[in-house]
Design a protein around this motif. Structure first.
Motif, PDB file in Angstrom:
ATOM      1  N   SER A 237      -6.597  -1.554  -2.543  1.00  0.00           N
ATOM      2  CA  SER A 237      -5.610  -2.588  -2.228  1.00  0.00           C
ATOM      3  C   SER A 237      -5.521  -2.812  -0.725  1.00  0.00           C
ATOM      4  O   SER A 237      -5.384  -3.954  -0.264  1.00  0.00           O
ATOM      5  CB  SER A 237      -4.240  -2.199  -2.787  1.00  0.00           C
ATOM      6  OG  SER A 237      -4.267  -2.104  -4.197  1.00  0.00           O
TER       7      SER A 237
ATOM      8  N   VAL B 128       0.834  -1.202   0.000  1.00  0.00           N
ATOM      9  CA  VAL B 128       0.000   0.000   0.000  1.00  0.00           C
ATOM     10  C   VAL B 128       0.871   1.255   0.000  1.00  0.00           C
ATOM     11  O   VAL B 128       0.590   2.231  -0.713  1.00  0.00           O
ATOM     12  CB  VAL B 128      -0.957  -0.013   1.208  1.00  0.00           C
ATOM     13  CG1 VAL B 128      -1.746   1.298   1.288  1.00  0.00           C
ATOM     14  CG2 VAL B 128      -1.918  -1.196   1.118  1.00  0.00           C
TER      15      VAL B 128
ATOM     16  N   GLY C  90      -4.758   2.425  -4.266  1.00  0.00           N
ATOM     17  CA  GLY C  90      -4.097   2.103  -3.005  1.00  0.00           C
ATOM     18  C   GLY C  90      -5.083   1.798  -1.888  1.00  0.00           C
ATOM     19  O   GLY C  90      -4.897   0.853  -1.111  1.00  0.00           O
TER      20      GLY C  90
ATOM     21  N   LEU D  80       2.173   2.201  -3.474  1.00  0.00           N
ATOM     22  CA  LEU D  80       1.190   2.867  -4.341  1.00  0.00           C
ATOM     23  C   LEU D  80       1.045   4.340  -3.983  1.00  0.00           C
ATOM     24  O   LEU D  80       0.871   5.192  -4.872  1.00  0.00           O
ATOM     25  CB  LEU D  80      -0.160   2.156  -4.241  1.00  0.00           C
ATOM     26  CG  LEU D  80      -0.229   0.807  -4.966  1.00  0.00           C
ATOM     27  CD1 LEU D  80      -1.485   0.042  -4.558  1.00  0.00           C
ATOM     28  CD2 LEU D  80      -0.206   1.015  -6.475  1.00  0.00           C
TER      29      LEU D  80
ATOM     30  N   ARG E  37      -4.058   6.717  -5.879  1.00  0.00           N
ATOM     31  CA  ARG E  37      -4.377   6.636  -4.452  1.00  0.00           C
ATOM     32  C   ARG E  37      -5.631   5.821  -4.205  1.00  0.00           C
ATOM     33  O   ARG E  37      -5.717   5.050  -3.232  1.00  0.00           O
ATOM     34  CB  ARG E  37      -4.561   8.055  -3.881  1.00  0.00           C
ATOM     35  CG  ARG E  37      -3.269   8.824  -3.758  1.00  0.00           C
ATOM     36  CD  ARG E  37      -3.473  10.225  -3.214  1.00  0.00           C
ATOM     37  NE  ARG E  37      -2.304  11.050  -3.545  1.00  0.00           N
ATOM     38  CZ  ARG E  37      -2.349  12.208  -4.176  1.00  0.00           C
ATOM     39  NH1 ARG E  37      -3.530  12.704  -4.556  1.00  0.00           N
ATOM     40  NH2 ARG E  37      -1.254  12.878  -4.431  1.00  0.00           N
TER      41      ARG E  37
END
Length: 412
Positions: free
Chosen positions: A184, A96, A181, A99, A178
């Motif tokens: 994820s 994370v 992210g 990203l 983002r």
């Protein structure tokens, strides 16, 4: 011959299938990003890194896949010796974070360090244990279970390009990354909650690397086949969108080719997995690998600016190439003891990492050489390279199967 016939495996039940779900959740971000590199490459080439050559940009994503696979040589033995948590949780945090760094990067070195190095190593710590966990719960239906989990990479490869193409113009590229992210992070949380091991740790291994395993000829031949198939797979994943752009297709359709290919690969990971359990994992790998080489030479190579042919290739290749991700680990497990699977998987994917490190730059250099010769983007050499490597992978799968069970027709 199965190596774990003396052990009992659930091969089903809510707990076993929840592990498959956890593995699926882990693969959405870790492998979904790899299936999105074609869109990343095309975007950076047009925006942040427009002053760099395609070969130079290719190193960013080649290095990501290198670390994704390279980490397995140490992550695999550590998983066998110490289990899941010491690897999965730090890997999720690092993935994370990579990203978020990618979303604010502007310079070449920032993409290299933030996405390629941190993201690749973290993805390896998430992806490798999530695959290995399935082998703790399934034997007879292992190919199907792994195939279902591996559809996550295709799902990620659909969701992420669509998000980028739809959000980059409205919210900006940084916010599109983002949002990926945040998505994820949610999937990583679920993977930590659901993934569990079952077979006792192999503490005698002490998390060390045992390269002597390659003395097993059937394993070394299989490793060569998997290295070649992953080398070849990266070329269409990376260059199909830019190929379509160079042939006059709209940017929106070119970017969505990655989503189309990944959507087809979802079916191509489940259906062959089902038949692999019935008719043999190696047999199905041989057939699908050969079909991939046929599609590359018969459809992609002559497609030129034919939009229908390019889209058809994305669909047909996506379906037939799905087994490269879903069945390769199953083939390794078939000739390995479960408590040694992580070690053997790690050794195989250490060599895969070297292949993937050079695959995209080599293809990019082939493209650059032909482009400078022809005066325009010429993908002929790149496509021929991809088809030949796929054909060589098919040959090595045949040799590995022959060493294992002989040359007669049988389920294997």
């Amino acid at each position: 011959m199965e190596q774990d016939s003396d052990l009992e495996f659930p091969d089903g039940g809510w707990r076993a299938w929840s592990v498959v779900l956890g593995s699926w959740c882990a693969m959405v971000p870790s492998f979904g990003l790899m299936n999105t590199i074609g869109v990343f490459e095309a975007w950076l080439a047009d925006h942040q890194l427009r002053d760099y050559s395609k070969a130079s940009i290719g190193w960013i994503f080649s290095l990501y896949t290198f670390f994704l696979y390279f980490g397995s040589i140490q992550v695999g033995p550590l998983f066998d010796a110490h289990g899941l948590a010491p690897l999965l949780i730090p890997g999720c945090v690092g993935l994370v974070a990579s990203l978020m760094i990618f979303s604010v990067a502007e310079e070449y070195y920032q993409f290299m360090l933030g996405f390629s190095v941190l993201g690749g190593i973290s993805s390896s710590m998430v992806f490798t244990p999530s695959v290995a966990c399935i082998s703790h719960w399934f034997l007879r239906r292992r190919a199907l279970a792994t195939g279902i989990a591996a559809t996550a990479g295709g799902i990620g490869g659909i969701i992420f390009p669509v998000l980028i193409s739809n959000l980059a113009d409205n919210l900006g590229f940084p916010w599109a990354i983002r949002i990926i992210g945040f998505i994820s992070a949610a999937f990583c949380f679920l993977s930590v909650a659901l993934l569990r091991t079952r077979i006792p740790f192999n503490s005698a291994q002490k998390g060390t690397i045992d390269i002597k395993t390659l003395k097993d000829l059937r394993f070394s031949l299989l490793t060569a086949a998997i290295v070649l198939i992953d080398f070849a797979l990266l070329i269409p994943l990376t260059y199909l969108p830019s190929y379509a752009q160079s042939r006059g297709l709209k940017d929106s359709l070119s970017y969505n080719l990655s989503s189309i290919l990944n959507a087809a690969s979802i079916v191509g990971r489940i259906v062959p997995g089902y038949f692999a359990d019935q008719f043999g994992r190696f047999n199905v790998m041989i057939i699908t690998t050969f079909i991939c080489s046929v599609f590359i030479f018969a459809l992609w190579l002559p497609s030129q600016s034919n939009q229908a042919a390019i889209v058809a290739f994305a669909v047909l290749f996506g379906f037939s190439s799905g087994t490269a991700i879903s069945l390769s680990p199953v083939c390794i497990a078939q000739i390995s003891k479960t408590e040694d699977f992580g070690k053997r998987y790690g050794i195989t994917y250490f060599f895969v990492s070297i292949g993937t490190l050079v695959a995209i730059p080599i293809a990019g250099e082939v493209l650059n050489i032909q482009t400078s010769t022809m005066g325009q983007d010429d993908y002929t050499g790149l496509i021929i390279l991809c088809g030949l490597v796929y054909f060589c992978a098919c040959v090595f799968f045949i040799l590995s199967r022959g060493v294992n069970v002989g040359w007669r027709m049988k389920v294997f």
